[in-house]
Design an enzyme around this catalytic site. Structure first.
Site: not given
Ligand SMILES: O=C(O)C1=C[C@@H](OP(=O)(O)O)[C@@H](O)[C@H](O)C1
Ligand SMILES: C=C(OP(=O)(O)O)C(=O)O
Length: 418
Positions: A47, A88, A307, A335, A378-379, A404
């Protein structure tokens, strides 16, 4: 597919890579800055490398050195691109859609099939209010999106952040580059609040003024530039969580280096949940240790740490009693639909787990082995690997989806075996 073998963890220390969320933000702010920036300990995962590749595609020069990256900030001047592919990566998609508004011309951003189901229309709507033509090319409110960027006047926008905080982070990151400044009124949410704080923190660290009233109203004066400098990314708390959870479910001791309790990563609050469940947590400046113990169920509002839901859910499967996880409807747009995925996979292990409207209810018990589907998430792969440390016959399918956010996860996981 890999099999995870049960293991008694006596006392292990692990190192996890740099934070994904800080890396995305520092790369973007550095690319927009007024000169060469040095970025150390950045996360090099699928990512974050997509974010970096996009910035390069938009004309930012990057020099890879052995232990650091040098990004030559363009002062906010970027080239539009016909097609940017972001797999993604929701963070890349939402933040870079906003960044594309700074590039003179038309930029198209797209991603995987799943990315094309992840909403973005509330962000497009806010860009439209700033007179930036931006639309979902399929009309679905999801990527692919087209943004026609150029000089931004700024002004005032109303933004819905009930699905993702990333819309607000994107708008904030470009706001200093508007002519007249940008006022953002939040009319729904925000969910995932600590990520907004992290965005503001990075902006301020790079010398930009941000005014705010809690999470309701933000104002960023215009005609500002991020200041070039030397930035070090701290270790990723979300990815540390699997190792702390490993201590929790096995009753062992695991220390993760390079993370402190005052981290700007909101997922650090998982530690409070683990403590409430019966773990001991030792918080030091240089690292945080979790010592597992008999676990009991808790009630957890996880709106601010989405997360961490899969991690906590797996720990809850080993706890005495019924754990309720609340206020995380936004997990359906990640994801995969993480509420459904976690409930399905825990059920396969013989655990009573079900989805509610906006969360999960999990009754701890005696989980048994299962083949775990990972939904290209991944999670899901990482949190269920933790269950395999305690239960025989856990198999993780498509385990390389960890790339990811944590390409060397399985190597680090292996170190738990002493
Ligand atoms: O801004 C960020 O770095 C993130 C915000 C979160 O998403 P949401 O704001 O869509 O919940 C999180 O779930 C994602 O892994 C990273
Ligand atoms: C939701 C996640 O990432 P992103 O929204 O960047 O796909 C994650 O890393 O759990």
């Amino acid at each position: 597919m890999i099999e995870i073998k049960p293991q008694n963890i006596i006392n292990t220390t692990v190192t996890v890579p740099g934070s994904k969320s800080y890396t995305h933000r520092i790369l973007i702010a550095s690319a927009l800055s007024d000169g060469p920036c040095t970025v150390r300990n950045m996360l090099r995962s699928e990512d974050t490398l997509l974010t970096l590749a996009t910035l390069k595609q938009m004309g930012v020069r990057a020099e890879e050195k052995e232990d650091r990256l040098i990004l030559h900030g363009t002062g906010g001047r970027l080239s539009a691109c016909d097609e940017i592919y972001l797999a993604n990566s929701g963070t890349s998609m939402r933040l870079l859609t906003a960044v594309a508004a700074l590039a003179e011309g038309t930029t198209v951003l797209t991603g995987t099939e799943r990315m094309q189901e992840r909403p973005i229309s509330d962000l497009l709507d806010a860009l439209n209010q700033m007179d930036v033509p931006a639309r979902s090319l399929t009309g679905s409110g999801c990527p692919p999106v087209e943004v026609r960027g150029g000089n931004l006047n700024g002004g005032s926008v109303a933004l819905k952040c009930g699905i993702s905080s990333q819309y607000l982070s994107g708008m904030l990151l470009i706001a200093p580059y508007t002519r007249n400044g940008l006022e953002i009124k939040i009319v729904e949410g925000p969910v995932s609040k600590p990520y907004v704080d992290m965005t503001v923190e990075v902006m301020q660290r790079l010398g930009v003024t941000v005014e705010r009233s809690e999470y309701d109203l933000f104002f960023v004066p215009g005609n500002q530039l991020y200041r070039a400098g030397d930035y070090t990314v701290e270790a990723d708390v979300s990815n540390a969580s699997y190792f702390w959870a490993a201590a929790a479910v096995t009753g062992g001791t695991v220390r993760v280096r390079g993370i402190s309790a005052d981290s700007g990563q909101g997922d650090i609050r998982l530690l409070d949940c683990l403590e409430r469940m019966g773990c001991r947590v030792i918080r030091e400046k240089s690292g945080i240790t979790v010592i597992g113990g008999p676990l009991s169920a808790i009630d957890a509002d996880m709106a601010d740490m989405p997360d961490m839901v899969p991690t906590l859910a797996v720990v809850a499967a080993f706890a005495e009693g019924t754990t309720e996880i609340r206020n995380v409807a936004h997990l359906k747009a990640k994801e995969c639909d993480r509420l459904a995925a976690v409930a399905t996979e825990l059920s396969k292990m013989g655990i009573d787990a079900r989805c509610t409207e906006s969360g999960l209810i999990i009754t701890g018990g005696k989980p048994h082995g299962a083949e775990i589907d990972t939904y290209d998430d991944h999670r899901i792969a990482m949190c269920f690997s933790v269950a395999g440390l305690k239960v025989s016959d856990i198999f993780i399918k498509d385990e390389m989806c960890v790339k990811k956010s944590f390409p060397n996860y399985w190597e680090v996981f292996e170190t738990l075996y002493g």
